[in-house]
Design a protein around this motif. Sequence first.
Motif, PDB file in Angstrom:
ATOM      1  N   SER A 244       0.819  -1.216   0.000  1.00 54.18           N
ATOM      2  CA  SER A 244       0.000   0.000   0.000  1.00 54.18           C
ATOM      3  C   SER A 244       0.851   1.264   0.000  1.00 54.18           C
ATOM      4  CB  SER A 244      -0.929   0.001   1.214  1.00 54.18           C
ATOM      5  OG  SER A 244      -0.153  -0.096   2.400  1.00 54.18           O
ATOM      6  N   THR A 245       1.981   1.260   0.723  1.00 54.21           N
ATOM      7  CA  THR A 245       2.806   2.481   0.835  1.00 54.21           C
ATOM      8  C   THR A 245       3.362   2.895  -0.516  1.00 54.21           C
ATOM      9  OG1 THR A 245       3.500   1.650   2.987  1.00 54.21           O
ATOM     10  CG2 THR A 245       4.707   3.536   2.113  1.00 54.21           C
ATOM     11  N   ASN A 248       0.693   4.016  -2.985  1.00 50.31           N
ATOM     12  CA  ASN A 248       0.238   5.389  -2.735  1.00 50.31           C
ATOM     13  C   ASN A 248       1.223   6.398  -3.316  1.00 50.31           C
ATOM     14  OD1 ASN A 248      -2.038   4.576  -1.411  1.00 50.31           O
ATOM     15  ND2 ASN A 248      -1.132   4.676   0.635  1.00 50.31           N
ATOM     16  N   LEU A 251       0.691   6.413  -6.998  1.00 48.54           N
ATOM     17  CA  LEU A 251      -0.563   7.105  -7.311  1.00 48.54           C
ATOM     18  C   LEU A 251      -0.352   8.613  -7.378  1.00 48.54           C
ATOM     19  CD1 LEU A 251      -3.651   7.111  -7.693  1.00 48.54           C
ATOM     20  CD2 LEU A 251      -3.873   7.127  -5.205  1.00 48.54           C
ATOM     21  N   SER A 288      -2.365   5.422 -12.504  1.00 47.69           N
ATOM     22  CA  SER A 288      -3.202   5.838 -11.372  1.00 47.69           C
ATOM     23  C   SER A 288      -4.300   4.822 -11.102  1.00 47.69           C
ATOM     24  CB  SER A 288      -3.842   7.202 -11.653  1.00 47.69           C
ATOM     25  OG  SER A 288      -2.883   8.136 -12.019  1.00 47.69           O
ATOM     26  N   CYS A 291      -3.051   1.732  -9.497  1.00 50.13           N
ATOM     27  CA  CYS A 291      -2.779   1.891  -8.059  1.00 50.13           C
ATOM     28  C   CYS A 291      -4.057   1.800  -7.233  1.00 50.13           C
ATOM     29  CB  CYS A 291      -2.118   3.233  -7.790  1.00 50.13           C
ATOM     30  SG  CYS A 291      -0.485   3.351  -8.499  1.00 50.13           S
ATOM     31  N   VAL A 377     -11.961   7.539  -2.803  1.00 49.69           N
ATOM     32  CA  VAL A 377     -10.747   8.343  -2.989  1.00 49.69           C
ATOM     33  C   VAL A 377     -10.984   9.750  -2.469  1.00 49.69           C
ATOM     34  CG1 VAL A 377      -9.912   7.061  -4.991  1.00 49.69           C
ATOM     35  CG2 VAL A 377     -11.414   9.015  -5.347  1.00 49.69           C
TER      36      VAL A 377
END
Length: 573
Positions: A244-245, A248, A251, A288, A291, A377
């Motif tokens: 996830s890190t 992000n 993204l 994007s 992600c 989001v």
Amino acid sequence: MDKKLDVCVISMIILFSMSLVSFLMSVYFISINYSLFIEWEMFSLNSSMVIMLIYLDWMSFFFFFIVMLISSMVIFYSKSYMSMELNLMRFIVLILLFVLSMVLLIFSLNLISILLGWDGLGLVSFCLVIYYQNVKSLNSGMLTILSNRIGDVLILMAIVWMVNYGSWNFLPYMKIMVNSNLNFMILMFIILAAMTKSAQIPFSAWLPAAMAAPTPVSALVHSSTLVTAGVYLLIRFIYLGGASTILNFLLIMSSLTMLMAGMSANFEIDLKKIIALSTLSQLGLMMSILCLGFKSLTFFHLCTHAIFKALLFMCAGMIIHNMKDNQDIRLMGGVGNFMPLVFINFNISNLALCGMPFLAGFYSKDLILEMVYFSNVNMIVFFFFFFSTGLTVSYTVRLIYLGFLKEMSNLSLFSFHDNDKIMILSMFSLLMISIMGGSMMGWLILPKLYFMYLFGINKFMVLIFIFMGFMLGMLMGWMNILLKKLFLMKIYYFMSLMWFIPAISVYGLNNVVLKMSLKLDKVMDLGWMEKVGSLGMYQAFMKFAKLNYYLQINSFKLYMFMFFTVYLLLILI
């Protein structure tokens, strides 16, 4: 020359046949839900096996079909576009090598074999970018290959990290590696490598610079081969569970890339660079949405975008040919009156890019934006997605107006024509897919239906932003003049020069290194190292030699005295 030209036709027929077979294989694999995993041990070294791994499933076959179809049309198009080229055979061989590298990348799931294709793309792209041999092409080629070398090094580092698992076949390890620190390191290397290849910020400078290549090469590079390699690798590689890190981070970078490319394209005046920045914007969109966790949508947009982007470059190539190799859109205008077939192709591919309802781009782009609207989001990501879509329409409208609709700005003596049958045939083949391919690909690629329950104005949000982008495009010419009149040239330059990314990442970096090397040269090579080392020794030896010469020539008495003194000293000691 005829024999050379026949190579184009033969290559086109072979690649087109392969694309049809690949399409049928893809449909067959989807229908029976089948995939094939082939391992071939190339050699073994100290119990470490280097294995060539080929993974055949519907996705690899379908992307292979897209690459082969576009490559066949580009090679056929080159028969006419490059007809005056003396080394046409070399050009075709380079393009075939480029396609072969991409094919290696498509069917590989082993980092070793991926590296072969990945490196091949970088090296052959350098040869193609410097194809027209001048200083500008060489600078662009060096920038392209050095940016891509960063990605090559990161893939090598990922290979080294995967030695910990005893194999480079990452597919069996993906779910095991979710909670592992090693997994994070490997994913970080792969994602950064994909960012270099797909020109995300801060590696964006090379993509517009690569426009120094011939236009057929641009059509191939910016649709389905070089720049899409990073996105394709992430679609195949990333298990979207435990990263996830870094996702992000990707993204944010890809969203900024999408925004930056859209803004820069609205101020650009070079026809090919506008289309290149459009590619950069779409790559940011693909990264994007990947992600956010939508692999199928990313692949869908990758395939639809490849078709109409190749068509867009082919149209641009034909316009540049008729403009006597001029790419400045300020000197165009009224081209649509004299080249109606190119005008039709150019408009339809541009409308597909904008997401015009029921063209190819609409099915993927509208679905992506509605999924973003429907997802959890924040407001910033939402703004990036929708505002960038508006900017896409804006620069497209500006390009169509300046290039085709406004009054003639060219020389009084001109000769426009679009009766080149080879170019038109290759363009119309892609035009049919740009019109009908979106819905057909949607049925094939998306295995499950996406249901979005949006009502009222929410459902029309995408169309509202498209309309706002259309209005902005109409105002762009006036805005350029306004910025210049209000002396806001810094804002104008900031927008038009890709947020100064080339200045920072290329010239800035070069200046630091070159200044440091100059100082080291002055201090070390021309300073202390020279004084203490070779020059100092030379000067010392010369002094002794001069003294010896003086003693021998000028004073026989002194020389004899020195000789006997030394002799006595030797006897006494």
